[in-house]
Design an enzyme around this catalytic site. Structure first.
Site, PDB file in Angstrom:
ATOM      1  N   ARG A 122      -1.523  -4.550   2.583  1.00  0.00           N
ATOM      2  CA  ARG A 122      -2.773  -5.239   2.299  1.00  0.00           C
ATOM      3  C   ARG A 122      -2.839  -6.552   3.073  1.00  0.00           C
ATOM      4  NH1 ARG A 122      -4.542  -1.193   0.624  1.00  0.00           N
ATOM      5  NH2 ARG A 122      -5.699  -0.788  -1.287  1.00  0.00           N
ATOM      6  N   ASP A 155      -2.086  -3.435  10.273  1.00  0.00           N
ATOM      7  CA  ASP A 155      -3.079  -2.404   9.966  1.00  0.00           C
ATOM      8  C   ASP A 155      -4.106  -2.937   8.982  1.00  0.00           C
ATOM      9  OD1 ASP A 155      -4.086   0.364  10.089  1.00  0.00           O
ATOM     10  OD2 ASP A 155      -3.480   0.448   7.974  1.00  0.00           O
ATOM     11  N   GLU A 177     -11.916  -7.770   5.923  1.00  0.00           N
ATOM     12  CA  GLU A 177     -12.190  -6.496   6.579  1.00  0.00           C
ATOM     13  C   GLU A 177     -13.643  -6.082   6.330  1.00  0.00           C
ATOM     14  OE1 GLU A 177      -9.362  -3.562   5.288  1.00  0.00           O
ATOM     15  OE2 GLU A 177      -7.626  -4.735   5.888  1.00  0.00           O
ATOM     16  N   HIS A 237      -7.021  -0.577   9.493  1.00  0.00           N
ATOM     17  CA  HIS A 237      -6.738  -0.097   8.132  1.00  0.00           C
ATOM     18  C   HIS A 237      -6.890   1.422   8.056  1.00  0.00           C
ATOM     19  CE1 HIS A 237      -6.724  -1.549   3.665  1.00  0.00           C
ATOM     20  NE2 HIS A 237      -6.005  -0.455   3.838  1.00  0.00           N
TER      21      HIS A 237
END
Length: 318
Positions: free
Chosen positions: A231, A255, A260, A279
Site C-alpha cells: 500500500r 507498485d 492514486e 498498482h
C-alpha cells in the site's frame, strides 16, 4: 444472518455482473456510482464494495456486513459504521503479488530500467548487475504475501529476515521459519540496516502509515534497493526521493503510491532509479471471478451464522 439482499459497488459494471453471477440464490442490486451508493445505503444490510464515498458511514444505519473486493481494507475502514463487520478477500492474490514483487526486485538487481534506457537510445554499454545469491533480503510484513516473497528469496540463495506482528517486543528473533529470521515490528531498523534488498508487504493501518520516514530510510544499507508492493502511504515518498537522488538507496520500485492515480505532477515520475507500476500486482484477467468465488463462500458463512474466513480484526485493521 438470513440471505439478505446484496448491494454491490464495484470498479466496473462487468466486475459487478461477475459478482452477481456468483450469487444466483441472492437478490443483488448493483450501484453504478457514488450517488446511487449514498441513496441506497440507508436500507442496505449487506454491501460488497471496493470503496465507499465520503459520508457513507452516517447513512449506513442498517449496515451489518461490508465485504471488500481485495485483501486491503484501509479504503473502507473510515466509512464503516460501528455496528458493521468488515470482511476482506483472502487466498486470491498472494501468488500474483509475490510474483510481481520478485519481478520488480529482479528488475532492480539486474538493472533492467538502465537496459531499457540504453535500448531506446541505441546504446551498447555493458554494466555490472547484482547477484542475489549471498545477499540479504528483508521483508517487512511476513504475512501470506510476505511469507511467499521470503520463501522465494531462500530459493535464490539469499539470507532472509523480516518482521511480523504478534512477537514479543524485543529485537531477538522470533520463532524460526524455514531459513527465515523473524523479528517483531520494533526491530524494523535492524532489518533495514542488514538488508541488501527490502520488500514492504505491510498492510496500511494507523500503525504503519508513514512508518518508513526519513529516519528509518536512513537506516537502510548504502546501495540497497527497496520494493513497495502492498500500500502507498507506508513509505514517505519525499524522503525516498531524497535518498534516491543522493544515491544512498541505489534503486526502488513502487507498485503503489500515497495518491492514486499518481498525479502527472508527482515528483515520483522523475525520481532517479525509480521503477513504477500502476498498482497492478494483484490483478489478472481472472481476478473478478476469483474474488466472486471468495465473496460467495464468505456470504454463505454469514448466512449460516458462522464467522467468515476473511473477517477483519478492527484492532489490527486487517
Amino acid at each position: 444472518m438470513a440471505r439478505e439482499p446484496v448491494h454491490i459497488y464495484a470498479p466496473s459494471r462487468s466486475f459487478a455482473e461477475t459478482l452477481v453471477a456468483a450469487l444466483p440464490d441472492r437478490d443483488c442490486e448493483i450501484w453504478d456510482d457514488a450517488a446511487a451508493v449514498l441513496a441506497g445505503l440507508p436500507d442496505a444490510r449487506c454491501v460488497v464494495a471496493g470503496s465507499l464515498p465520503p459520508g457513507a458511514a452516517a447513512r449506513a444505519t442498517q449496515l451489518r456486513w461490508l465485504h471488500a473486493l481485495g485483501g486491503g481494507v484501509d479504503a473502507l475502514t473510515g466509512e464503516l459504521p460501528p455496528a458493521a463487520s468488515l470482511v476482506r478477500v483472502t487466498g486470491v492474490c498472494e501468488a500474483a503479488v509475490s510474483e510481481h514483487a520478485w519481478a520488480l526486485l529482479l528488475a532492480l538487481a539486474r538493472e533492467l530500467p538502465l537496459a531499457c534506457e540504453q535500448q531506446r537510445a541505441r546504446v551498447w554499454r555493458p554494466f555490472a548487475t547484482r547477484q542475489l545469491a549471498g545477499c540479504t533480503l528483508g521483508v517487512l510484513g511476513l504475512g501470506a504475501i510476505g511469507g511467499r516473497i521470503a520463501a522465494l528469496g531462500r530459493s535464490f540463495g539469499m539470507r532472509v529476515l523480516g518482521t511480523r506482528r504478534g512477537l514479543p517486543a524485543t529485537t531477538n528473533p522470533g520463532p524460526a521459519e524455514p531459513g527465515v529470521s523473524v523479528h517483531p515490528p520494533d526491530a524494523t531498523a535492524t532489518v533495514l540496516a542488514a538488508a541488501d534488498f527490502v520488500v514492504v508487504a505491510l498492510p496500511r493501518t494507523p500503525a504503519t502509515r508513514g512508518l518508513l520516514g526519513p529516519e528509518l530510510l536512513a537506516r537502510m544499507r548504502p546501495g540497497s534497493r527497496l520494493v513497495v508492493i502492498s500500500r502507498g502511504g507506508i513509505v514517505d515518498e519525499s524522503a525516498l526521493i531524497d535518498r534516491l537522488r543522493c544515491g544512498a538507496i541505489a534503486g526502488a520500485a513502487l507498485d503503489v503510491a500515497a495518491e492514486e492515480p499518481l498525479p502527472p505532477d508527482s515528483p515520483l515520475w522523475g525520481a532517479p532509479n525509480l521503477l513504477l507500476t500502476p498498482h497492478v500486482a494483484g490483478w489478472s484477467p481472472d481476478y473478478a471471478r476469483q474474488v466472486a468465488a471468495v465473496v460467495r463462500t464468505n456470504l454463505e458463512h454469514i448466512a449460516a451464522g458462522r464467522a467468515p474466513p476473511g473477517l477483519v480484526d478492527p484492532a489490527r485493521g486487517y
